[in-house]
Design a protein around this motif. Structure first.
Motif, PDB file in Angstrom:
ATOM      1  N   UNK A   1       0.745  -1.104   0.041  1.00  5.07           N
ATOM      2  CA  UNK A   1      -0.048   0.130   0.205  1.00  5.07           C
ATOM      3  C   UNK A   1       0.733   1.394  -0.057  1.00  5.07           C
ATOM      4  N   UNK A   2       0.190   2.226  -0.048  1.00  2.00           N
ATOM      5  CA  UNK A   2       1.202   3.457   0.060  1.00  2.00           C
ATOM      6  C   UNK A   2       2.075   3.671   1.171  1.00  2.00           C
ATOM      7  N   UNK A   3       3.619   3.694   0.859  1.00  2.00           N
ATOM      8  CA  UNK A   3       4.497   3.284   1.965  1.00  2.00           C
ATOM      9  C   UNK A   3       5.182   4.683   1.845  1.00  2.00           C
ATOM     10  N   UNK A   4       4.906   5.202   3.273  1.00  2.00           N
ATOM     11  CA  UNK A   4       5.654   6.844   3.207  1.00  2.00           C
ATOM     12  C   UNK A   4       6.451   7.012   4.416  1.00  2.00           C
ATOM     13  N   UNK A   5       7.493   7.926   4.173  1.00  2.00           N
ATOM     14  CA  UNK A   5       8.135   8.285   5.585  1.00  2.00           C
ATOM     15  C   UNK A   5       7.352   8.777   6.536  1.00  2.00           C
TER      16      UNK A   5
ATOM     17  N   UNK B   1      13.413   8.745  -2.047  1.00  2.00           N
ATOM     18  CA  UNK B   1      12.026   8.434  -2.342  1.00  2.00           C
ATOM     19  C   UNK B   1      10.953   8.694  -1.238  1.00  2.00           C
ATOM     20  N   UNK B   2      10.007   9.585  -1.517  1.00  2.00           N
ATOM     21  CA  UNK B   2       9.069   9.761  -0.174  1.00  2.00           C
ATOM     22  C   UNK B   2       8.155   8.668  -0.116  1.00  2.00           C
ATOM     23  N   UNK B   3       7.453   8.120  -1.339  1.00  2.00           N
ATOM     24  CA  UNK B   3       6.355   7.190  -0.892  1.00  2.00           C
ATOM     25  C   UNK B   3       6.667   6.217  -2.029  1.00  2.00           C
TER      26      UNK B   3
ATOM     27  N   UNK C   1       9.775   3.705   6.678  1.00  2.00           N
ATOM     28  CA  UNK C   1       8.739   3.913   5.944  1.00  2.00           C
ATOM     29  C   UNK C   1       7.671   2.785   6.328  1.00  2.00           C
ATOM     30  N   UNK C   2       6.506   3.292   6.341  1.00  2.00           N
ATOM     31  CA  UNK C   2       5.242   2.509   6.737  1.00  2.00           C
ATOM     32  C   UNK C   2       4.042   2.419   5.922  1.00  2.00           C
ATOM     33  N   UNK C   3       3.405   1.557   5.607  1.00  2.00           N
ATOM     34  CA  UNK C   3       1.971   1.441   5.018  1.00  2.00           C
ATOM     35  C   UNK C   3       0.947   2.317   5.909  1.00  2.00           C
TER      36      UNK C   3
END
Length: 598
Positions: free
Chosen positions: A196-200, A327-329, A350-352
């Motif tokens: 899924x969307x994995x973002x800082x 990379x942010x996401x 990073x986490x979803x």
């Protein structure tokens, strides 16, 4: 996946989830094993031959160590990096084999098939490659090997064996393929989400952790983050979004799933909403993931957020950028390289995040991950050992070892109940390289049984990290901070609550009101297998889609985007994309009718 993620229709309805998790799980996923002693597991099943081996037999196996090479269509795996891990050594001690991956992208994979000289074991998409592998005399039937060396397979996955003989044998009625991650029931608790969307997380939280319902919302918060963090700590440029190009249409079909709740099954060219039996064209239906992705990447490029290497970069190069924090996401935790592993103690990672319509949580997969199915090469000089290894990954003992580690080292049997040691829980909570080095859950694609499958002897999941107690205790600092932000005790609980509240759906939501018999029937429908002609048509259309995607994404403005889109739609229709979809839908309905379903 990791790996390549491979949401599905019957055998097909759930194969989609594997498409992603698998496709996707080509890297280090976050779920979880043992090498139980003979006394602990000798009677785990009627045919638990691997569990009954004596210590002296284990010693002999270790002395006569055989290296088995496994061909995997997943660049960027980590197995070879940790092939001396405690889990790898436990496998060597038990059955006398050392596993070595041979990585290939799709082009290299096809070249190797054409050469006919293959490693001992081949991991491939059974719906795509069974005809080529069997008619090319590249793999061997396992029936005789199964009788002599596959007692755990016979006892623990009889439905898969029977299905494989009937549907994955190219009409021969023999056993050629065994998919990993077989699991007939989903687990009780939601594990840490890996897709899924994995973002800082630190940057996202700093931006106020805004709700992300659409891909436009995602792009807005990414833009905000890049404005505040234009460079990494060591001066490298930060990009909001990136992708890689050596996994076919993957970057255009998989990441949007969370927002569209639409996914493919045995072909990238057709997609369906979770639970539906009606497929749309990936290329000509403007609601598809492909077109959702086109607009997302075009907008990202217009806003200066798209990595300029996105349309030429390979997975390994992407991973290097992700590891460096550029990379942010991304689309999955395993797609963010080693960044988390290198920042386990400083709160970065990073986490979803919850987003869109869909949460990639537990699944029901009585036929496993079909696009990662195992077969034994005719070129193998050790087919018996290859069969022993496959039997091991489908045994309760073997699967638990590969998920949860070694008995007496990572977990202990207390009053008949397997319990993880405090050190193992702390190791999981630390995460990163120390956890990877243990070998536990290093590659879910190599484990035959799903982590939520219960060992009938002790009633506990094979993945001992899947109990609620372990999910709380073994959460990483990053996961704990994430959970606390959303008022939960562990990260998976965040998504579990949203699903219960009806704010998100999962791969199994559409089956909530079905009986167990209905669930099994829906999830054992054969997947569509392409003929040679349709495979050529598919390959041609995918190549065309890749070329058109670059023009669309790099269009200089909105007017140019609309023009490129119109030209692409026209090209796809003229090239037969709609004909392919009609064929696919006709096959789906035929297969369902033959299976007794409408």
């Amino acid at each position: 996946m990791r790996k390549k993620a491979t949401l599905k229709l019957g055998a097909m309805m759930l194969a989609t989830t594997s498409l992603l998790l698998s496709a996707c799980s080509g890297g280090n996923n976050g779920n979880n094993g043992n090498s139980a002693s003979p006394s602990a597991t000798a009677s785990a099943s009627a045919g638990a031959s691997s569990a009954a081996a004596s210590p002296s037999a284990s010693s002999e196996a270790a002395k006569d160590l055989v290296t088995l090479r496994v061909l995997v269509m997943e660049p960027g795996t980590k197995w070879n990096k940790y092939n001396e891990s405690p889990v790898a050594k436990a496998i060597a001690d038990k059955i006398g084999v050392k596993i070595e991956y041979v990585e290939a992208d799709e082009n290299k994979f096809n070249v190797m098939l054409a050469s006919g000289d293959l490693p001992d074991i081949v991991r491939s998409d059974v719906n795509k490659y069974q005809k080529q592998l069997i008619e090319g005399n590249l793999i061997v039937p396992m029936d005789d090997l199964l009788a002599d060396h596959g007692k755990d397979i016979t006892a623990n996955i009889p439905t898969v064996v029977d299905f494989s003989k009937k549907n994955w044998s190219n009409g021969t009625g023999k056993l050629y393929f065994l998919p990993p991650q077989v699991q007939a029931k989903s687990g009780k608790f939601v594990r840490p989400i890996t897709i899924g969307p994995t973002i800082r997380w630190d940057w996202y939280k700093e931006a106020g952790a805004p709700e992300v319902k659409t891909m436009d919302d995602l792009l807005n918060v990414v833009d905000q983050i890049v404005q505040k963090h234009p460079k990494t700590d060591d001066g490298k440029k930060v990009y909001g979004v990136s992708m890689w190009q050596d996994w076919g249409l993957w970057p255009y079909t998989i990441p949007p799933i969370i927002f569209t709740n639409i996914a493919g099954v045995t072909s990238d060219l057709t997609m369906h909403e979770t639970g539906s039996t009606k497929f749309i064209s990936t290329l000509t239906d403007e609601t598809s993931n492909f077109w959702t992705a086109m607009k997302f990447y075009f907008d990202a490029n217009q806003r200066g957020l798209l990595d300029p290497d996105s349309l030429t970069m390979k997975n390994n190069d992407y991973m290097a950028k992700a590891t460096s924090g550029q990379i942010v996401v991304g689309p999955a935790t395993w797609a963010m390289g080693d960044f988390n592993a290198q920042h386990t103690n400083d709160g970065k990672g990073f986490i979803v995040i919850p987003a869109g319509k869909y949460a990639w949580t537990g699944e029901i997969r009585p036929l496993g991950w079909q696009d990662k199915s195992y077969s034994i090469s005719k070129s193998s000089k050790n087919p018996e050992k290859a069969m022993e290894f496959l039997n091991y990954i489908y045994s309760y003992e073997g699967a638990r070892t590969m998920y949860s580690g070694v008995e007496g080292q990572n977990w202990n049997l207390t009053d008949g109940k397997p319990t993880l040691t405090e050190d193992s829980l702390a190791l999981k909570a630390t995460g990163g390289i120390p956890l990877e080095s243990s070998g536990m859950s290093l590659d879910l694609n190599i484990i035959g049984l799903g982590g939520d499958v219960a060992n009938p002897q002790d009633g506990q999941p094979l993945n001992l990290f899947n109990t609620e107690e372990a999910l709380v205790k073994a959460a990483t600092p990053l996961e704990k901070d994430f959970a606390q932000h959303y008022g939960a005790s562990y990260s998976g609980e965040v998504f579990g609550k949203l699903i219960k509240e009806g704010k998100l759906v999962s791969a199994t939501t559409w089956m909530d009101n079905m009986s167990e018999d209905q669930v099994l029937k829906e999830n054992t429908v054969p997947g569509v297998t392409l003929t040679d002609d349709w495979k050529k048509k598919e390959a041609s259309l995918k190549e065309l889609a890749t070329r058109q995607a670059a023009k669309i994404i790099l269009a200089k403005d909105e007017a140019a985007y609309n023009k490129a889109k119109a030209e692409a739609l026209d090209a796809f229709k003229k090239a037969g994309a709609d004909d392919f979809t009609k064929f696919y839908n006709d096959e789906v309905q035929r297969l369902r009718a033959e299976h007794g379903l409408q």
